[in-house]
Design an enzyme around this catalytic site. Structure first.
Site, PDB file in Angstrom:
ATOM      1  CG  ASN A  23      -1.749   1.221   1.372  1.00  0.00           C
ATOM      2  OD1 ASN A  23      -1.793   2.051   0.451  1.00  0.00           O
ATOM      3  ND2 ASN A  23      -2.430   1.360   2.501  1.00  0.00           N
ATOM      4  CD1 TRP A  24       3.874   1.236  -2.628  1.00  0.00           C
ATOM      5  CD2 TRP A  24       3.902   2.288  -4.603  1.00  0.00           C
ATOM      6  NE1 TRP A  24       4.788   0.604  -3.436  1.00  0.00           N
ATOM      7  CE2 TRP A  24       4.821   1.225  -4.651  1.00  0.00           C
ATOM      8  CE3 TRP A  24       3.729   3.087  -5.731  1.00  0.00           C
ATOM      9  CZ2 TRP A  24       5.586   0.944  -5.784  1.00  0.00           C
ATOM     10  CZ3 TRP A  24       4.483   2.820  -6.868  1.00  0.00           C
ATOM     11  CH2 TRP A  24       5.404   1.759  -6.887  1.00  0.00           C
ATOM     12  CE  LYS A  25      -0.137   3.213   4.759  1.00  0.00           C
ATOM     13  NZ  LYS A  25       0.035   3.311   6.204  1.00  0.00           N
ATOM     14  CG  HIS A  52      -5.736   1.968   5.173  1.00  0.00           C
ATOM     15  ND1 HIS A  52      -5.289   2.935   6.043  1.00  0.00           N
ATOM     16  CD2 HIS A  52      -4.733   1.067   5.048  1.00  0.00           C
ATOM     17  CE1 HIS A  52      -4.051   2.626   6.429  1.00  0.00           C
ATOM     18  NE2 HIS A  52      -3.695   1.500   5.833  1.00  0.00           N
ATOM     19  CD  GLU A 110      -2.724   5.554   6.707  1.00  0.00           C
ATOM     20  OE1 GLU A 110      -2.682   5.554   5.468  1.00  0.00           O
ATOM     21  OE2 GLU A 110      -1.827   5.050   7.418  1.00  0.00           O
ATOM     22  CD  GLU A 114      -3.324  -2.338   7.256  1.00  0.00           C
ATOM     23  OE1 GLU A 114      -2.459  -2.735   6.477  1.00  0.00           O
ATOM     24  OE2 GLU A 114      -3.736  -1.159   7.283  1.00  0.00           O
ATOM     25  N   GLY A 158       2.558   2.693  10.716  1.00  0.00           N
ATOM     26  CA  GLY A 158       3.296   3.916  10.411  1.00  0.00           C
ATOM     27  C   GLY A 158       4.482   4.197  11.311  1.00  0.00           C
ATOM     28  CB  SER A 166       5.279  -1.703  11.742  1.00  0.00           C
ATOM     29  OG  SER A 166       4.932  -0.359  12.018  1.00  0.00           O
ATOM     30  N   GLY A 200       3.107  -1.205   4.213  1.00  0.00           N
ATOM     31  CA  GLY A 200       3.142   0.221   3.888  1.00  0.00           C
ATOM     32  C   GLY A 200       4.537   0.644   3.496  1.00  0.00           C
TER      33      GLY A 200
HETATM   34  P1  13P Z   1       3.220   0.589   7.559  1.00  0.00           P
HETATM   35  O1  13P Z   1       3.728  -0.718   7.028  1.00  0.00           O
HETATM   36  O2  13P Z   1       3.954   1.773   7.016  1.00  0.00           O
HETATM   37  O3  13P Z   1       3.101   0.593   9.051  1.00  0.00           O
HETATM   38  O4  13P Z   1       1.711   0.764   6.993  1.00  0.00           O
HETATM   39  C1  13P Z   1       0.835  -0.284   7.171  1.00  0.00           C
HETATM   40  C2  13P Z   1      -0.415  -0.017   6.423  1.00  0.00           C
HETATM   41  O5  13P Z   1      -1.175   0.865   6.782  1.00  0.00           O
HETATM   42  C3  13P Z   1      -0.662  -0.817   5.217  1.00  0.00           C
HETATM   43  O6  13P Z   1      -1.944  -0.608   4.729  1.00  0.00           O
END
Ligand code: 13P
Length: 254
Positions: A9-11, A96, A98, A166, A172, A214, A235
């Site tokens: 997930n590149w966000k 998600h 976020e 998650e 994050g 993470s 992420g």
């Molecule tokens: P991180 O791997 O950066 O903690 O992000 C996880 C995530 O939200 C994947 O969707």
């Protein structure tokens, strides 16, 4: 043995098309002929057509990070599940944390899932508690999310459902701590139990449950073996081609 799913997930990254292409090309090259793993990259919407084109002839699938619950029309800034499907993309992340923090309620998540399924997409539904308590009250949050998000879920489409667990506190660079593989396994069993009440026991057992929060090249092996994760939703480490390639290699051996 079914394939492990390693999804990135590149966000809202990277911010230039040049970096997007370089990162993706490196990942595509490193995946090469790896077996036993399904690799998915979910970039920001604006890069979907370009990455879909670059993915041709390779083993990396492209997915979207969200989709609107309305098919089309007056939704400024919205992206329809039908537009995503029209690009030849088959998978979308929904729910998600976020996006939930940005206003997606369980009701909205539910509507998004049903529209995405109607458009022909496969859904990665993200669930996870904001706070972990010692008395396991957080399991009520997981149950509530699953039950509300999957209201009216067509049981016959259970093979188009993936769950990503998650825990918000583990996501994050500001994560307070990381989930343990044992903790994940405990939650995976609970998620499958709740799913059994929604899609039936047999189908629930075949819904992949991924870990996200993470997940990285160092802990991937433990989540996949000890934690029995069906895959990972990664992420930050999915933007680092070397680390992401390492995670894929680990998954292909587990
Ligand atoms: P991180 O791997 O950066 O903690 O992000 C996880 C995530 O939200 C994947 O969707």
């Amino acid at each position: 043995m079914s394939n492990k799913i390693i999804a990135g997930n590149w966000k809202m990254n990277p911010v230039t098309l040049k970096d997007v292409k370089a990162t993706f090309t490196e990942i595509k090259r490193s995946v090469g002929s790896v077996r036993g793993v399904s690799v998915l990259i979910c970039p920001p919407f604006v890069y979907l057509p370009e990455l879909k084109r670059l993915s041709l002839g390779g083993k990396v699938e492209i997915g979207a990070q969200d989709a609107h619950f309305v098919d089309q029309g007056a939704q400024t800034g919205g992206v329809s599940a039908y537009m995503i499907r029209d690009l030849g993309i088959k998978t979308v992340i929904i729910g998600h944390s976020e996006r939930r923090a940005g206003g997606d309620t369980d009701e909205i998540v539910n509507k998004k899932i049903l529209t995405a399924l109607t458009a022909g997409l496969r859904v990665i539904l993200c669930i996870g508690e904001a706070v972990r308590d010692d008395k396991c009250h957080y399991l009520n949050t997981l149950q509530e999310q699953l039950e509300k998000d999957l209201i009216g879920f067509p049981i016959k489409l259970a093979d188009r459902l993936i769950i990503a667990y998650e825990p918000v506190w583990a996501i994050g660079k500001n994560a307070t701590r990381v989930e343990t593989p044992d903790g994940f396994l405990h939650n995976k069993i609970f998620i499958r139990k709740v799913l059994a009440g929604i899609v039936g026991r047999k189908k629930a057992l075949s819904v992949p449950v991924l870990y996200g929060g993470s997940a990285n090249a160092t802990n991937a092996g433990d989540f996949l073996s000890v934690g029995q994760a069906d895959g990972l939703l990664v992420g930050r480490d999915s933007l680092n081609p070397k680390n992401f390639a390492e995670i894929i290699k680990i998954a292909s051996k587990s």
